[in-house]
Motif scaffolding. Structure first.
Motif, PDB file in Angstrom:
ATOM      1  N   GLU A  33       0.812  -1.219   0.000  1.00  0.00           N
ATOM      2  CA  GLU A  33       0.000   0.000   0.000  1.00  0.00           C
ATOM      3  C   GLU A  33       0.842   1.265   0.000  1.00  0.00           C
ATOM      4  OE1 GLU A  33       0.556  -0.671   4.477  1.00  0.00           O
ATOM      5  OE2 GLU A  33       0.652  -1.795   2.600  1.00  0.00           O
ATOM      6  N   TYR A 368      -6.514  -8.217  11.266  1.00  0.00           N
ATOM      7  CA  TYR A 368      -6.726  -7.054  10.401  1.00  0.00           C
ATOM      8  C   TYR A 368      -8.155  -6.980   9.874  1.00  0.00           C
ATOM      9  CZ  TYR A 368      -6.300 -10.485   6.681  1.00  0.00           C
ATOM     10  OH  TYR A 368      -6.487 -11.583   5.883  1.00  0.00           O
ATOM     11  N   ASP A 370     -11.839  -7.188  10.714  1.00  0.00           N
ATOM     12  CA  ASP A 370     -12.741  -7.217  11.872  1.00  0.00           C
ATOM     13  C   ASP A 370     -13.962  -8.099  11.644  1.00  0.00           C
ATOM     14  OD1 ASP A 370     -14.939  -4.542  11.284  1.00  0.00           O
ATOM     15  OD2 ASP A 370     -13.248  -5.036   9.985  1.00  0.00           O
ATOM     16  N   ARG A 397      -2.765  -1.656  12.268  1.00  0.00           N
ATOM     17  CA  ARG A 397      -3.117  -1.207  10.912  1.00  0.00           C
ATOM     18  C   ARG A 397      -4.311  -0.249  10.927  1.00  0.00           C
ATOM     19  NH1 ARG A 397      -0.057  -4.246   7.365  1.00  0.00           N
ATOM     20  NH2 ARG A 397       0.753  -6.193   8.231  1.00  0.00           N
ATOM     21  N   HIS A 398      -5.335  -0.533  11.757  1.00  0.00           N
ATOM     22  CA  HIS A 398      -6.479   0.380  11.850  1.00  0.00           C
ATOM     23  C   HIS A 398      -7.181   0.174  13.184  1.00  0.00           C
ATOM     24  CE1 HIS A 398      -8.960  -3.123  10.791  1.00  0.00           C
ATOM     25  NE2 HIS A 398      -8.108  -3.336   9.801  1.00  0.00           N
ATOM     26  N   GLU A 399      -8.026   1.131  13.555  1.00  0.00           N
ATOM     27  CA  GLU A 399      -8.655   1.154  14.868  1.00  0.00           C
ATOM     28  C   GLU A 399      -9.590  -0.024  15.102  1.00  0.00           C
ATOM     29  OE1 GLU A 399      -7.977   3.082  17.297  1.00  0.00           O
ATOM     30  OE2 GLU A 399      -6.663   4.513  16.271  1.00  0.00           O
ATOM     31  N   GLU A 401      -9.230  -3.015  14.691  1.00  0.00           N
ATOM     32  CA  GLU A 401      -8.562  -4.204  15.247  1.00  0.00           C
ATOM     33  C   GLU A 401      -8.710  -4.278  16.761  1.00  0.00           C
ATOM     34  OE1 GLU A 401      -4.913  -4.446  11.980  1.00  0.00           O
ATOM     35  OE2 GLU A 401      -4.731  -3.215  13.768  1.00  0.00           O
TER      36      GLU A 401
END
Length: 433
Positions: A33, A368, A370, A397-399, A401
């Protein structure tokens, strides 16, 4: 966090000596990415394996490292962060023969970061993050075309088909503390899919992070294994042997091993949905089972099987990842003399499992998504009890998780035993029911 050299236009299956082929590469993160944002030089080398020239000698290979032709600056290639990629026309040297087999190796060129003057800084600072080298798959070499003229007729040489390979190799050097188990200087060889959209067949950061840490002599798992061996020795002396909680035969995983030679060193085979009525043979002694969930390429499981040969390791994933995972296990057979490594299909969505808990659970980069948190948590609960040690490698990686950890905290006590940048290794244990 790691960056990976990626071959956007991979090497061909076959190459004619001295005929150019184009190599296009980039440097990106594990999920591709983000591209590396600083300029650097990469070293390009051809690692050639030649059969022994001694008549009657064993079929051993002589490894030579050469510089391919066609590079503008010696063996270096310039990576431009503005474009995010680099290309070069590569020609294999005439000193190679059609009996040879070679691999191209792309790695960070250390020369710009080095200095010969003590106390002085290099002109270019080292990258903040590790850049993982890329090895091509073996390239079969074909002889160069013969020159032709109007007067002389030469037999036509069939031009090779420029079929590109989809896989690249990553080599992970084994640390010196494993010298008693393996030969010095050996590496784990892991192949991954170089194409985008095949994320289950990619190497992810947490897998690399876990692998490098777990192979160290002072890692949490190394200390745990040493402690458990001492405890087992005491139990054996006292004559009190704990009842075996699980074996490879009770994990409800589809066996995908191609042959008995690739099976684990245990008397019981994995149970298969296609043959559920077959009763497993009794195990002799205590079998210490390590189960990996969402294994992908199998990197972490293979490393654990190499470092801890007393464990029976089973790495699992969905069917799309199994063929490559098995290929990686086979590529490291030399490091697995006990054959204590197996792969199998395990779907987290399977319901009503009736399985016994295992001693160790391995998970890397599995939270990763959800949408899969609920079935992942249930799978962990199915294969664990209060004595199971669960090692979870995690990279933020993101909230979303965080929802997994909120759910898991109801059932598990969690401790961070190792950390690097945004990556953490948790040891989880079941809370008393």
């Amino acid at each position: 966090m790691y960056y990976y050299i990626r071959l956007l236009k991979n090497t061909p299956l076959e190459a004619v000596i001295q005929e150019p082929f184009k190599l296009v590469f980039s440097i990106t993160t594990d999920l591709t990415e983000r591209a590396y944002d600083k300029s650097c030089k990469l070293r390009c080398q051809a690692v050639v394996k030649s059969p022994s020239a001694v008549p009657g000698a064993a079929t051993t290979n002589t490894v030579r490292t050469l510089i391919p032709q066609g590079l503008s600056q010696g063996y270096s290639l310039d990576y431009d962060p503005k474009t995010g990629y680099c290309s070069a026309d590569i020609r294999l040297a005439p000193c190679m023969t059609s009996y040879d087999e070679c691999q191209l190796l792309l790695s960070l060129d250390p020369a710009p970061f080095a200095t010969n003057r003590p106390g002085t800084k290099a002109l270019v600072e080292l990258p903040e993050y590790d850049i993982v080298p890329a090895w091509s798959l073996p390239i079969r070499l074909k002889p160069a075309h013969l020159p032709t003229s109007k007067k002389t007729k030469h037999p036509k040489v069939k031009k090779y088909a420029d079929t590109r390979q989809d896989l690249v190799e990553r080599h992970f050097r084994l640390p010196p503390n494993l010298a008693g188990i393996t030969e010095q200087g050996q590496s784990l060889l892991i192949r991954e899919d170089s194409r985008e959209g095949f994320m289950a067949r990619h190497i992810w950061d947490s897998g690399v992070f876990m692998t490098k840490y777990l192979m160290l002599s002072d890692s949490w798992l190394s200390k745990y294994m040493r402690g458990s061996q001492k405890q087992n020795a005491k139990d054996n002396l006292s004559g009190s042997e704990e009842k075996l909680g699980s074996s490879m035969s009770t994990l409800s995983v589809s066996d995908t091993s191609p042959s008995p030679s690739a099976s684990l060193s245990t008397t019981a085979a994995l149970s298969s949905p296609a043959n559920p009525s077959k009763a497993p043979e009794p195990n002799k002694g205590r079998e210490r089972v390590c189960l990996e969930l969402g294994a992908g390429t199998g990197l972490v499981g293979i490393a654990v099987a190499v470092v801890f040969p007393e464990l029976s390791v089973l790495s699992t994933d969905l069917d799309e990842a199994i063929a490559l995972m098995q290929e990686n296990v086979d590529a490291n057979r030399q490091l697995l003399p006990n054959n204590n490594m197996k792969v199998g299909v395990l779907d987290w969505a399977e319901k009503d499992r009736k399985v016994d808990p295992v001693e160790i659970l391995l998970l890397a980069d599995v939270v990763y998504n959800d949408l899969s948190h609920e079935i992942l948590l249930q799978t962990i609960l199915d294969y664990s009890d209060e004595k199971t040690k669960i090692l979870l490698g995690y990279k933020f990686r993101h909230e979303a998780e965080q929802k997994f950890f909120d759910r898991a905290s109801k059932y598990f006590a969690m401790e961070v035993v190792h950390q690097q940048d945004t990556m953490q290794l948790f040891v989880m244990t079941r809370k008393p029911s």
